[in-house]
Design a protein around this motif. Structure first.
Motif, short mmCIF file in Angstrom:
data_model
loop_
_atom_site.label_atom_id
_atom_site.label_comp_id
_atom_site.label_asym_id
_atom_site.label_seq_id
_atom_site.Cartn_x
_atom_site.Cartn_y
_atom_site.Cartn_z
N LEU A 43 5.55 1.72 -6.86
CA LEU A 43 5.38 3.15 -7.05
C LEU A 43 4.33 3.69 -6.08
O LEU A 43 4.53 4.74 -5.45
N PHE A 44 3.22 2.98 -5.94
CA PHE A 44 2.19 3.41 -5.02
C PHE A 44 2.70 3.38 -3.58
O PHE A 44 2.48 4.32 -2.81
N GLU A 45 3.38 2.31 -3.23
CA GLU A 45 3.94 2.21 -1.88
C GLU A 45 4.83 3.40 -1.58
O GLU A 45 4.72 4.04 -0.52
N LYS A 46 5.71 3.71 -2.50
CA LYS A 46 6.69 4.75 -2.23
C LYS A 46 6.06 6.12 -2.09
O LYS A 46 6.41 6.88 -1.18
N ILE A 47 5.11 6.45 -2.94
CA ILE A 47 4.53 7.78 -2.83
C ILE A 47 3.71 7.90 -1.55
O ILE A 47 3.64 8.97 -0.93
N CYS A 48 3.10 6.79 -1.12
CA CYS A 48 2.38 6.80 0.16
C CYS A 48 3.35 6.95 1.33
O CYS A 48 3.12 7.74 2.26
N LEU A 49 4.43 6.20 1.31
CA LEU A 49 5.39 6.26 2.40
C LEU A 49 6.09 7.62 2.46
O LEU A 49 6.42 8.11 3.54
N GLU A 50 6.30 8.23 1.30
CA GLU A 50 6.86 9.59 1.30
C GLU A 50 5.88 10.54 1.98
O GLU A 50 6.29 11.48 2.67
N ASP A 76 -1.14 -2.99 -2.21
CA ASP A 76 -1.96 -3.31 -3.38
C ASP A 76 -3.13 -2.32 -3.37
O ASP A 76 -4.05 -2.43 -2.56
N PHE A 77 -3.07 -1.33 -4.24
CA PHE A 77 -4.06 -0.24 -4.14
C PHE A 77 -5.48 -0.70 -4.44
O PHE A 77 -6.44 -0.07 -3.99
N LEU A 82 -10.49 -0.53 -0.72
CA LEU A 82 -11.68 -1.12 -0.10
C LEU A 82 -11.68 -0.98 1.41
O LEU A 82 -12.62 -1.41 2.08
N PHE A 83 -10.63 -0.39 1.98
CA PHE A 83 -10.56 -0.22 3.44
C PHE A 83 -11.75 0.61 3.92
O PHE A 83 -12.13 1.60 3.29
N ASP A 84 -12.30 0.20 5.06
CA ASP A 84 -13.43 0.92 5.64
C ASP A 84 -13.05 1.54 6.98
O ASP A 84 -11.86 1.56 7.36
N ASP A 85 -14.03 2.06 7.71
CA ASP A 85 -13.76 2.73 8.97
C ASP A 85 -13.07 1.80 9.97
O ASP A 85 -12.20 2.24 10.74
N ALA A 86 -13.45 0.53 9.97
CA ALA A 86 -12.83 -0.42 10.88
C ALA A 86 -11.34 -0.60 10.56
O ALA A 86 -10.50 -0.70 11.47
N ASP A 87 -11.02 -0.60 9.28
CA ASP A 87 -9.62 -0.72 8.87
C ASP A 87 -8.84 0.53 9.29
O ASP A 87 -7.68 0.42 9.70
N LYS A 112 -7.77 4.82 -4.14
CA LYS A 112 -8.91 4.99 -5.05
C LYS A 112 -8.51 5.83 -6.25
O LYS A 112 -8.88 5.54 -7.39
N ARG A 113 -7.72 6.87 -6.00
CA ARG A 113 -7.26 7.72 -7.10
C ARG A 113 -6.28 6.96 -8.01
O ARG A 113 -6.22 7.20 -9.21
N ALA A 114 -5.51 6.04 -7.41
CA ALA A 114 -4.56 5.24 -8.21
C ALA A 114 -5.31 4.33 -9.18
O ALA A 114 -4.88 4.14 -10.32
N ILE A 115 -6.43 3.78 -8.73
CA ILE A 115 -7.25 2.95 -9.62
C ILE A 115 -7.74 3.78 -10.80
O ILE A 115 -7.70 3.33 -11.96
#
Length: 209
Positions: A43-50, A76-77, A82-87, A112-115
């Motif tokens: 579900l998270f993947e799909k809403i992001c990809l949309e 995996d949300f 945890l992704f940072d500026d380098a990511d 973060k909102r998904a968590i």
């Protein structure tokens, strides 16, 4: 294409016309689109990809989906949060995905909102499926003209507004409705498509979260 919005493939089966008999698109239509999903990662993947699709075709995103999965830790949300500026810079430099900084940053924000959503509702699935349209919200028979004229619905508008209040981004009502269609919250396979009855049976058998 028939007047009902279906086309017949080489296998003799009638399908929604939009896959245009392209093998990868047809496979997505037959095996994924509209089949109910209750897995939080999907579900998270799909809403992001949309969200990434905004301004582009879904076929473009579909053909890059494995690259997106590699770039975003399989969506995996808990990890993406945890992704940072380098990511972010790594993703912006990744030619295998859509290198739109705003959408990349949005994906991390939405993780973060998904968590937060999971903590409140127990799962993303429980949240999204709580908005499943009832009979009064949908026409008795889905057809091509209805879908073309309704890229949003009152339900997708409600979800979009609620997500935005919770801090989600790139979740406009059109994006949300495409998500609803793909994840099976509605069955928008047109009348005459062989998948329509299969999807309806799956929806009837589904144990809602």
């Amino acid at each position: 294409m028939s007047d009902t919005g279906t086309i017949t493939g080489d296998d003799g089966k009638s399908r929604c016309h939009w896959h245009a008999n392209l093998p990868d698109y047809m496979r997505y239509h037959d095996e994924e689109w509209g089949r109910p999903v209750t897995d939080d990662i999907r579900l998270f993947e799909k809403i992001c990809l949309e969200g990434f699709q905004s301004g582009l075709s879904w076929l473009t995103i579909l053909r890059k989906r494995e690259n997106f999965r590699a770039a975003f830790a399989g969506f995996d949300f808990e990890k993406v949060a945890l992704f940072d500026d380098a990511d972010i810079e790594h993703c912006v430099a990744d030619a295998g995905i859509i290198r739109h900084r705003g959408k990349i940053v949005s994906t991390i924000n939405n993780a973060k909102r998904a968590i937060e959503l999971k903590k409140e509702f127990g799962s993303l699935a429980r949240y999204f499926w709580s908005f499943e349209p009832g009979a009064a919200d949908r026409p008795g028979a889905v057809n091509r003209a209805y879908i073309a004229a309704n890229p949003t619905t009152p339900v997708s508008v409600r979800i979009s507004k609620d997500l935005k209040k919770r801090g989600w981004t790139f979740v406009g009502p059109t994006t949300v409705y495409a998500f609803m269609q793909a994840m099976g919250l509605v069955n928008d396979h047109v009348e005459g498509c062989f998948c329509r009855s299969e999807v309806e049976s799956m929806r009837k058998a589904l144990v809602r979260p």
